[in-house]
Design a protein around this motif. Structure first.
Motif, PDB file in Angstrom:
ATOM      1  N   VAL A 352      -4.330  21.793  13.791  1.00 45.05           N
ATOM      2  CA  VAL A 352      -4.590  20.980  14.990  1.00 45.05           C
ATOM      3  C   VAL A 352      -3.659  21.419  16.125  1.00 45.05           C
ATOM      4  CG1 VAL A 352      -4.553  18.631  15.942  1.00 45.05           C
ATOM      5  CG2 VAL A 352      -5.467  19.023  13.641  1.00 45.05           C
ATOM      6  N   LYS A 353      -2.374  21.679  15.796  1.00 45.93           N
ATOM      7  CA  LYS A 353      -1.409  22.130  16.820  1.00 45.93           C
ATOM      8  C   LYS A 353      -1.812  23.479  17.398  1.00 45.93           C
ATOM      9  CE  LYS A 353       2.721  20.049  15.146  1.00 45.93           C
ATOM     10  NZ  LYS A 353       3.646  20.296  14.074  1.00 45.93           N
ATOM     11  N   LYS A 354      -2.188  24.393  16.509  1.00 42.72           N
ATOM     12  CA  LYS A 354      -2.625  25.722  16.976  1.00 42.72           C
ATOM     13  C   LYS A 354      -3.860  25.592  17.857  1.00 42.72           C
ATOM     14  CE  LYS A 354       0.073  28.854  15.114  1.00 42.72           C
ATOM     15  NZ  LYS A 354       1.034  29.402  16.067  1.00 42.72           N
ATOM     16  N   GLY A 355      -4.719  24.641  17.502  1.00 44.07           N
ATOM     17  CA  GLY A 355      -5.924  24.395  18.298  1.00 44.07           C
ATOM     18  C   GLY A 355      -5.553  24.105  19.745  1.00 44.07           C
ATOM     19  N   LEU A 356      -4.579  23.230  19.932  1.00 47.19           N
ATOM     20  CA  LEU A 356      -4.178  22.876  21.306  1.00 47.19           C
ATOM     21  C   LEU A 356      -3.642  24.101  22.039  1.00 47.19           C
ATOM     22  CD1 LEU A 356      -2.580  19.375  20.635  1.00 47.19           C
ATOM     23  CD2 LEU A 356      -4.704  19.839  21.867  1.00 47.19           C
TER      24      LEU A 356
END
Ligand SMILES: Cc1ncc(COP(=O)(O)O)c(C=O)c1O
Length: 398
Positions: A352-356
Protein backbone atom coordinates in the motif's frame (compact mmCIF):
# COMPACT_ATOMS: atom_id res chain seq x y z
CA UNK A 1 4.72 25.62 6.11
CA UNK A 2 6.30 22.63 4.36
CA UNK A 3 4.50 19.26 4.21
CA UNK A 4 6.30 17.79 7.20
CA UNK A 5 5.45 20.78 9.36
CA UNK A 6 1.86 20.63 8.15
CA UNK A 7 1.54 16.97 9.16
CA UNK A 8 3.16 17.62 12.55
CA UNK A 9 0.95 20.63 13.17
CA UNK A 10 -2.20 18.71 12.24
CA UNK A 11 -1.31 15.78 14.52
CA UNK A 12 -0.67 18.14 17.42
CA UNK A 13 -4.37 18.97 17.63
CA UNK A 14 -5.93 15.64 16.75
CA UNK A 15 -6.58 12.69 19.01
CA UNK A 16 -4.07 10.16 17.72
CA UNK A 17 -6.55 7.46 16.74
CA UNK A 18 -5.64 7.02 13.06
CA UNK A 19 -2.33 5.94 11.55
CA UNK A 20 -2.44 8.24 8.53
CA UNK A 21 -0.23 7.98 5.46
CA UNK A 22 1.87 11.14 4.95
CA UNK A 23 -0.16 12.35 1.97
CA UNK A 24 -2.06 15.65 1.87
CA UNK A 25 -4.85 15.38 -0.68
CA UNK A 26 -6.12 18.56 -2.21
CA UNK A 27 -8.76 17.71 -4.83
CA UNK A 28 -10.14 14.96 -7.01
CA UNK A 29 -11.28 14.62 -10.60
CA UNK A 30 -12.90 11.48 -12.04
CA UNK A 31 -10.90 8.48 -10.82
CA UNK A 32 -7.88 10.55 -9.78
CA UNK A 33 -6.84 12.31 -6.58
CA UNK A 34 -4.26 15.14 -6.49
CA UNK A 35 -2.09 16.09 -3.54
CA UNK A 36 -0.93 19.58 -2.60
CA UNK A 37 2.20 19.13 -4.77
CA UNK A 38 -0.08 18.34 -7.75
CA UNK A 39 1.01 14.68 -7.76
CA UNK A 40 -1.69 12.53 -9.39
CA UNK A 41 -2.96 9.27 -7.84
CA UNK A 42 -5.15 6.66 -9.51
CA UNK A 43 -7.78 5.76 -6.93
CA UNK A 44 -8.43 2.09 -6.14
CA UNK A 45 -9.80 2.84 -2.66
CA UNK A 46 -12.71 5.29 -3.21
CA UNK A 47 -12.20 6.66 0.33
CA UNK A 48 -12.98 3.12 1.58
CA UNK A 49 -15.81 2.41 -0.82
CA UNK A 50 -17.54 5.79 -0.71
CA UNK A 51 -16.73 7.61 -3.95
CA UNK A 52 -18.59 5.27 -6.31
CA UNK A 53 -19.17 8.02 -8.87
CA UNK A 54 -15.58 9.26 -8.61
CA UNK A 55 -14.66 12.85 -7.81
CA UNK A 56 -16.23 16.12 -8.91
CA UNK A 57 -19.06 14.66 -10.98
CA UNK A 58 -20.68 17.71 -12.56
CA UNK A 59 -24.34 16.70 -12.03
CA UNK A 60 -23.81 15.53 -8.44
CA UNK A 61 -21.76 18.58 -7.47
CA UNK A 62 -24.29 21.00 -8.95
CA UNK A 63 -27.19 19.34 -7.09
CA UNK A 64 -25.34 19.71 -3.78
CA UNK A 65 -24.47 23.35 -4.50
CA UNK A 66 -28.13 24.04 -5.29
CA UNK A 67 -29.19 22.40 -2.05
CA UNK A 68 -26.68 24.45 -0.03
CA UNK A 69 -28.37 27.55 -1.41
CA UNK A 70 -31.85 26.24 -0.57
CA UNK A 71 -31.78 24.50 2.80
CA UNK A 72 -29.19 22.56 4.80
CA UNK A 73 -31.04 21.34 7.85
CA UNK A 74 -34.42 21.37 9.53
CA UNK A 75 -34.45 18.28 11.85
CA UNK A 76 -36.79 15.30 11.69
CA UNK A 77 -39.67 17.33 13.08
CA UNK A 78 -40.59 18.40 9.53
CA UNK A 79 -40.83 17.24 5.91
CA UNK A 80 -38.73 18.37 2.92
CA UNK A 81 -38.50 17.46 -0.76
CA UNK A 82 -35.06 15.73 -0.68
CA UNK A 83 -36.31 13.38 2.08
CA UNK A 84 -39.29 12.43 -0.06
CA UNK A 85 -37.10 11.82 -3.11
CA UNK A 86 -34.39 9.87 -1.26
CA UNK A 87 -36.93 7.69 0.54
CA UNK A 88 -38.60 6.82 -2.75
CA UNK A 89 -35.26 6.15 -4.50
CA UNK A 90 -33.82 3.93 -1.75
CA UNK A 91 -36.96 1.81 -1.37
CA UNK A 92 -37.03 1.34 -5.14
CA UNK A 93 -33.40 0.25 -5.55
CA UNK A 94 -33.26 -2.11 -2.59
CA UNK A 95 -36.75 -3.60 -2.86
CA UNK A 96 -37.37 -3.17 0.86
CA UNK A 97 -40.49 -1.38 2.13
CA UNK A 98 -39.37 1.37 4.52
CA UNK A 99 -36.15 3.22 5.21
CA UNK A 100 -34.61 5.18 8.09
CA UNK A 101 -31.68 7.52 7.33
CA UNK A 102 -28.65 7.59 9.62
CA UNK A 103 -25.35 9.49 9.65
CA UNK A 104 -22.97 6.55 9.28
CA UNK A 105 -22.70 2.82 8.80
CA UNK A 106 -22.31 2.07 12.49
CA UNK A 107 -25.51 3.97 13.22
CA UNK A 108 -27.33 1.95 10.57
CA UNK A 109 -26.21 -1.20 12.40
CA UNK A 110 -27.34 0.25 15.74
CA UNK A 111 -30.76 0.97 14.24
CA UNK A 112 -30.96 -2.51 12.71
CA UNK A 113 -30.14 -4.13 16.06
CA UNK A 114 -32.70 -2.02 17.92
CA UNK A 115 -35.33 -2.81 15.29
CA UNK A 116 -34.67 -6.56 15.51
CA UNK A 117 -34.79 -6.46 19.31
CA UNK A 118 -38.01 -4.48 19.38
CA UNK A 119 -39.60 -6.86 16.85
CA UNK A 120 -38.69 -9.89 18.96
CA UNK A 121 -39.79 -8.11 22.15
CA UNK A 122 -43.18 -7.27 20.67
CA UNK A 123 -43.75 -10.75 19.33
CA UNK A 124 -42.12 -12.93 21.99
CA UNK A 125 -41.21 -10.88 25.07
CA UNK A 126 -38.00 -9.85 26.75
CA UNK A 127 -35.89 -13.00 26.51
CA UNK A 128 -35.50 -13.24 22.73
CA UNK A 129 -32.59 -10.86 22.25
CA UNK A 130 -29.63 -12.95 21.07
CA UNK A 131 -27.93 -12.04 17.80
CA UNK A 132 -25.83 -14.48 15.82
CA UNK A 133 -23.08 -12.67 13.92
CA UNK A 134 -20.06 -14.01 12.02
CA UNK A 135 -16.38 -14.42 12.84
CA UNK A 136 -14.17 -11.95 10.92
CA UNK A 137 -17.12 -9.65 10.33
CA UNK A 138 -16.95 -5.89 10.68
CA UNK A 139 -19.97 -3.77 11.53
CA UNK A 140 -18.53 -0.57 13.02
CA UNK A 141 -17.03 1.00 16.12
CA UNK A 142 -19.99 2.06 18.28
CA UNK A 143 -20.71 -0.19 21.24
CA UNK A 144 -23.64 -2.07 19.68
CA UNK A 145 -21.87 -2.50 16.33
CA UNK A 146 -18.66 -3.53 18.07
CA UNK A 147 -20.57 -6.18 20.04
CA UNK A 148 -21.44 -7.98 16.79
CA UNK A 149 -18.07 -7.42 15.08
CA UNK A 150 -16.31 -10.77 14.89
CA UNK A 151 -12.79 -9.60 15.65
CA UNK A 152 -11.59 -9.81 19.25
CA UNK A 153 -8.82 -7.33 18.56
CA UNK A 154 -11.40 -4.52 18.13
CA UNK A 155 -13.53 -5.60 21.11
CA UNK A 156 -10.94 -6.57 23.71
CA UNK A 157 -10.58 -3.30 25.63
CA UNK A 158 -14.26 -2.42 25.68
CA UNK A 159 -16.06 -5.15 27.63
CA UNK A 160 -18.76 -5.45 28.82
CA UNK A 161 -20.41 -4.94 25.45
CA UNK A 162 -24.01 -5.57 24.38
CA UNK A 163 -25.23 -8.84 25.85
CA UNK A 164 -26.37 -11.71 23.65
CA UNK A 165 -23.95 -11.65 20.69
CA UNK A 166 -22.80 -15.08 19.47
CA UNK A 167 -20.34 -15.76 16.68
CA UNK A 168 -20.61 -18.44 13.99
CA UNK A 169 -18.22 -19.28 11.17
CA UNK A 170 -19.00 -17.44 7.93
CA UNK A 171 -20.05 -19.83 5.15
CA UNK A 172 -20.43 -22.74 7.62
CA UNK A 173 -24.15 -23.37 7.97
CA UNK A 174 -23.84 -25.98 10.76
CA UNK A 175 -21.95 -23.48 12.94
CA UNK A 176 -24.92 -21.10 12.67
CA UNK A 177 -27.51 -23.81 13.26
CA UNK A 178 -25.67 -24.89 16.43
CA UNK A 179 -26.04 -21.41 17.94
CA UNK A 180 -29.73 -20.99 17.20
CA UNK A 181 -32.02 -21.33 20.19
CA UNK A 182 -35.44 -20.02 21.27
CA UNK A 183 -33.82 -16.71 22.30
CA UNK A 184 -32.26 -15.92 18.92
CA UNK A 185 -33.81 -12.75 17.51
CA UNK A 186 -31.57 -12.11 14.50
CA UNK A 187 -28.78 -13.42 12.29
CA UNK A 188 -26.50 -10.66 11.05
CA UNK A 189 -23.89 -10.88 8.31
CA UNK A 190 -22.24 -8.98 5.51
CA UNK A 191 -23.27 -10.38 2.13
CA UNK A 192 -19.61 -9.95 1.16
CA UNK A 193 -17.24 -9.64 4.12
CA UNK A 194 -15.08 -6.56 3.53
CA UNK A 195 -12.67 -5.68 6.34
CA UNK A 196 -12.34 -9.40 7.18
CA UNK A 197 -10.65 -10.08 3.82
CA UNK A 198 -13.20 -9.96 0.94
CA UNK A 199 -15.20 -13.16 1.35
CA UNK A 200 -18.50 -13.38 -0.58
CA UNK A 201 -21.23 -15.45 1.09
CA UNK A 202 -21.67 -18.83 -0.61
CA UNK A 203 -25.01 -19.03 -2.39
CA UNK A 204 -26.06 -22.19 -0.57
CA UNK A 205 -25.03 -20.76 2.81
CA UNK A 206 -27.04 -17.56 2.42
CA UNK A 207 -30.12 -19.34 1.01
CA UNK A 208 -30.08 -21.89 3.84
CA UNK A 209 -29.76 -19.11 6.41
CA UNK A 210 -32.78 -17.38 4.85
CA UNK A 211 -34.78 -20.63 5.14
CA UNK A 212 -33.64 -21.16 8.73
CA UNK A 213 -34.74 -17.62 9.65
CA UNK A 214 -38.16 -18.19 8.06
CA UNK A 215 -38.65 -21.49 9.87
CA UNK A 216 -37.64 -20.18 13.29
CA UNK A 217 -39.09 -16.65 13.18
CA UNK A 218 -35.61 -15.08 13.24
CA UNK A 219 -34.84 -11.85 11.39
CA UNK A 220 -32.10 -11.86 8.75
CA UNK A 221 -30.05 -8.64 8.81
CA UNK A 222 -27.72 -8.14 5.85
CA UNK A 223 -25.00 -5.52 6.19
CA UNK A 224 -24.30 -4.08 2.74
CA UNK A 225 -22.56 -0.96 4.00
CA UNK A 226 -19.46 -1.82 2.00
CA UNK A 227 -20.70 -4.20 -0.70
CA UNK A 228 -23.99 -2.39 -1.49
CA UNK A 229 -24.82 0.44 -3.93
CA UNK A 230 -23.61 -1.23 -7.10
CA UNK A 231 -20.21 -2.44 -5.95
CA UNK A 232 -20.93 -6.14 -6.51
CA UNK A 233 -22.44 -5.52 -9.96
CA UNK A 234 -26.00 -5.50 -8.59
CA UNK A 235 -27.37 -2.52 -6.67
CA UNK A 236 -27.24 -4.79 -3.61
CA UNK A 237 -25.27 -8.01 -3.52
CA UNK A 238 -28.18 -10.00 -2.00
CA UNK A 239 -30.20 -9.33 -5.17
CA UNK A 240 -27.96 -11.72 -7.09
CA UNK A 241 -28.71 -14.51 -4.56
CA UNK A 242 -32.47 -14.42 -5.12
CA UNK A 243 -33.30 -13.75 -1.47
CA UNK A 244 -34.34 -10.69 0.53
CA UNK A 245 -33.30 -9.81 4.08
CA UNK A 246 -35.73 -8.57 6.73
CA UNK A 247 -33.42 -5.66 7.55
CA UNK A 248 -30.75 -4.20 5.28
CA UNK A 249 -28.02 -1.72 6.21
CA UNK A 250 -26.25 0.61 3.79
CA UNK A 251 -23.93 3.65 3.96
CA UNK A 252 -20.60 4.53 2.29
CA UNK A 253 -21.48 4.98 -1.42
CA UNK A 254 -25.14 5.73 -0.64
CA UNK A 255 -24.57 9.50 -0.66
CA UNK A 256 -21.66 9.68 -3.12
CA UNK A 257 -19.37 11.32 -0.56
CA UNK A 258 -21.51 12.92 2.15
CA UNK A 259 -21.93 11.16 5.51
CA UNK A 260 -25.17 9.21 5.23
CA UNK A 261 -26.31 5.69 5.97
CA UNK A 262 -29.63 3.93 6.23
CA UNK A 263 -31.39 0.82 7.35
CA UNK A 264 -34.35 -0.50 5.43
CA UNK A 265 -36.96 -2.99 6.60
CA UNK A 266 -39.84 -5.06 5.31
CA UNK A 267 -43.42 -3.97 5.99
CA UNK A 268 -43.78 -6.88 8.42
CA UNK A 269 -40.80 -5.66 10.47
CA UNK A 270 -41.93 -2.02 10.30
CA UNK A 271 -45.40 -2.95 11.53
CA UNK A 272 -44.10 -4.74 14.63
CA UNK A 273 -41.06 -2.81 15.80
CA UNK A 274 -40.03 0.85 16.15
CA UNK A 275 -42.70 3.50 16.74
CA UNK A 276 -42.35 7.26 17.31
CA UNK A 277 -40.23 7.79 20.40
CA UNK A 278 -38.21 4.57 20.01
CA UNK A 279 -35.45 5.91 17.80
CA UNK A 280 -34.17 9.11 16.23
CA UNK A 281 -31.27 11.33 15.19
CA UNK A 282 -30.91 15.09 14.84
CA UNK A 283 -29.07 15.11 11.52
CA UNK A 284 -30.22 11.82 9.99
CA UNK A 285 -31.73 12.29 6.52
CA UNK A 286 -31.20 16.05 6.43
CA UNK A 287 -31.84 17.98 3.19
CA UNK A 288 -28.19 18.04 2.10
CA UNK A 289 -27.49 14.32 2.48
CA UNK A 290 -30.83 13.16 1.12
CA UNK A 291 -30.37 15.39 -1.94
CA UNK A 292 -27.01 13.64 -2.36
CA UNK A 293 -28.68 10.22 -2.05
CA UNK A 294 -31.43 10.86 -4.59
CA UNK A 295 -28.99 12.50 -7.02
CA UNK A 296 -26.48 9.64 -6.74
CA UNK A 297 -29.13 6.97 -7.20
CA UNK A 298 -30.60 8.77 -10.18
CA UNK A 299 -27.12 8.94 -11.77
CA UNK A 300 -26.71 5.20 -11.13
CA UNK A 301 -29.89 4.54 -13.07
CA UNK A 302 -29.32 7.03 -15.91
CA UNK A 303 -25.76 5.93 -16.57
CA UNK A 304 -26.35 2.23 -15.86
CA UNK A 305 -23.46 2.09 -13.39
CA UNK A 306 -24.20 -1.51 -12.40
CA UNK A 307 -24.19 -2.51 -16.08
CA UNK A 308 -20.73 -0.94 -16.38
CA UNK A 309 -19.48 -2.82 -13.28
CA UNK A 310 -20.85 -6.12 -14.64
CA UNK A 311 -19.30 -5.51 -18.04
CA UNK A 312 -15.83 -4.64 -16.73
CA UNK A 313 -15.59 -7.19 -13.90
CA UNK A 314 -14.10 -9.92 -16.16
CA UNK A 315 -11.51 -7.39 -17.39
CA UNK A 316 -10.60 -6.47 -13.78
CA UNK A 317 -10.47 -10.16 -12.78
CA UNK A 318 -8.31 -10.95 -15.82
CA UNK A 319 -5.69 -8.52 -14.51
CA UNK A 320 -5.88 -10.09 -11.04
CA UNK A 321 -5.47 -13.55 -12.65
CA UNK A 322 -2.34 -12.24 -14.33
CA UNK A 323 -0.88 -11.22 -10.94
CA UNK A 324 -1.66 -14.66 -9.48
CA UNK A 325 0.02 -16.33 -12.48
CA UNK A 326 3.13 -14.17 -12.43
CA UNK A 327 4.02 -13.73 -8.75
CA UNK A 328 4.52 -16.55 -6.22
CA UNK A 329 3.59 -14.20 -3.39
CA UNK A 330 0.15 -13.53 -4.90
CA UNK A 331 -1.84 -16.59 -3.86
CA UNK A 332 -5.32 -15.92 -5.14
CA UNK A 333 -7.94 -13.28 -5.73
CA UNK A 334 -11.52 -13.25 -4.56
CA UNK A 335 -14.45 -10.91 -4.61
CA UNK A 336 -17.41 -9.78 -6.66
CA UNK A 337 -17.66 -6.91 -9.14
CA UNK A 338 -15.47 -3.96 -8.16
CA UNK A 339 -14.86 -5.35 -4.65
CA UNK A 340 -11.79 -7.51 -5.01
CA UNK A 341 -8.97 -8.77 -2.82
CA UNK A 342 -5.55 -10.19 -3.68
CA UNK A 343 -4.20 -12.59 -1.07
CA UNK A 344 -0.49 -11.88 -0.54
CA UNK A 345 2.33 -13.53 1.40
CA UNK A 346 4.36 -10.29 1.43
CA UNK A 347 3.46 -7.47 3.88
CA UNK A 348 0.35 -5.80 2.52
CA UNK A 349 1.08 -2.52 4.30
CA UNK A 350 4.36 -2.21 2.37
CA UNK A 351 2.52 -2.70 -0.94
CA UNK A 352 0.00 0.00 0.00
CA UNK A 353 2.89 2.39 0.85
CA UNK A 354 4.67 1.64 -2.41
CA UNK A 355 1.37 2.24 -4.18
CA UNK A 356 1.26 5.81 -2.89
CA UNK A 357 4.83 6.37 -4.07
CA UNK A 358 3.77 5.10 -7.51
CA UNK A 359 0.63 7.25 -7.52
CA UNK A 360 -1.81 4.39 -6.87
CA UNK A 361 -4.21 4.38 -3.92
CA UNK A 362 -4.80 0.87 -2.55
CA UNK A 363 -6.34 -0.56 0.64
CA UNK A 364 -5.68 -3.54 2.84
CA UNK A 365 -8.14 -5.91 4.52
CA UNK A 366 -7.20 -8.29 7.32
CA UNK A 367 -3.46 -9.11 7.57
CA UNK A 368 -2.80 -10.37 4.12
CA UNK A 369 -5.30 -9.04 1.63
CA UNK A 370 -4.70 -6.18 -0.76
CA UNK A 371 -8.17 -4.71 -1.16
CA UNK A 372 -9.33 -2.87 -4.26
CA UNK A 373 -12.50 -0.76 -4.24
CA UNK A 374 -12.15 1.47 -7.30
CA UNK A 375 -14.79 4.08 -8.12
CA UNK A 376 -17.51 2.28 -10.08
CA UNK A 377 -16.83 4.53 -13.07
CA UNK A 378 -13.32 3.06 -13.49
CA UNK A 379 -12.80 2.29 -17.18
CA UNK A 380 -10.44 -0.03 -19.10
CA UNK A 381 -7.72 2.63 -19.29
CA UNK A 382 -7.84 2.96 -15.49
CA UNK A 383 -7.59 -0.81 -15.02
CA UNK A 384 -4.66 -0.91 -17.45
CA UNK A 385 -2.91 1.84 -15.52
CA UNK A 386 -3.41 -0.08 -12.24
CA UNK A 387 -2.04 -3.22 -13.98
CA UNK A 388 1.06 -1.34 -15.05
CA UNK A 389 1.66 0.37 -11.70
CA UNK A 390 1.06 -2.71 -9.57
CA UNK A 391 3.29 -4.76 -11.86
CA UNK A 392 6.11 -2.26 -11.19
CA UNK A 393 5.43 -2.49 -7.45
CA UNK A 394 5.28 -6.31 -7.41
CA UNK A 395 8.47 -6.52 -9.52
CA UNK A 396 10.20 -4.66 -6.68
CA UNK A 397 9.17 -7.45 -4.26
CA UNK A 398 10.02 -10.35 -6.57
C1 LIG B 1 -19.61 -3.88 6.36
C2 LIG B 1 -19.45 -2.67 7.20
N1 LIG B 1 -20.35 -2.40 8.15
C3 LIG B 1 -20.27 -1.30 8.92
C4 LIG B 1 -19.24 -0.40 8.77
C5 LIG B 1 -19.19 0.83 9.63
O1 LIG B 1 -19.47 1.96 8.87
P1 LIG B 1 -19.02 3.43 9.39
O2 LIG B 1 -17.53 3.46 9.35
O3 LIG B 1 -19.66 4.37 8.42
O4 LIG B 1 -19.56 3.58 10.77
C6 LIG B 1 -18.27 -0.64 7.79
C7 LIG B 1 -17.13 0.29 7.62
O5 LIG B 1 -16.11 -0.03 7.07
C8 LIG B 1 -18.37 -1.80 6.99
O6 LIG B 1 -17.48 -2.08 6.04
Amino acid sequence: MNNEEYLRDTEQNLFHVYQRFPVIFHHGEGVYLYDTDQKKYLDFGSGIGVMALGYHDAEYTQALKDQVDLLLHTSNLYYHQPLHDAGEAVVKVCGMDRVFFTNSGAEAIEGALKTAKKYAYQKHGKKKYEVIAMEHSFHGRTVGALSVTGNEHYREAFYPLMDGARFATFNDYESVEELVNENTCAILMETIQGEGGIYPADREFLCKIRRLCDEKGILLILDEIQCGIGRSGSMFAFQSYGIRPDILTMAKALGGGVPVGAFAVTEEVAAHSLVPGDHGTTYGGNPLVTRAVSTSLSIFEKRDITGHVKELTPYFEGILDDFVRRYDFVQEHRGMGFMQGLVLTIPVGDVVKKGLEEGLVLLSAGNNVLRMLPPLIMDKAGFDEMHEKLTRIFDGFA
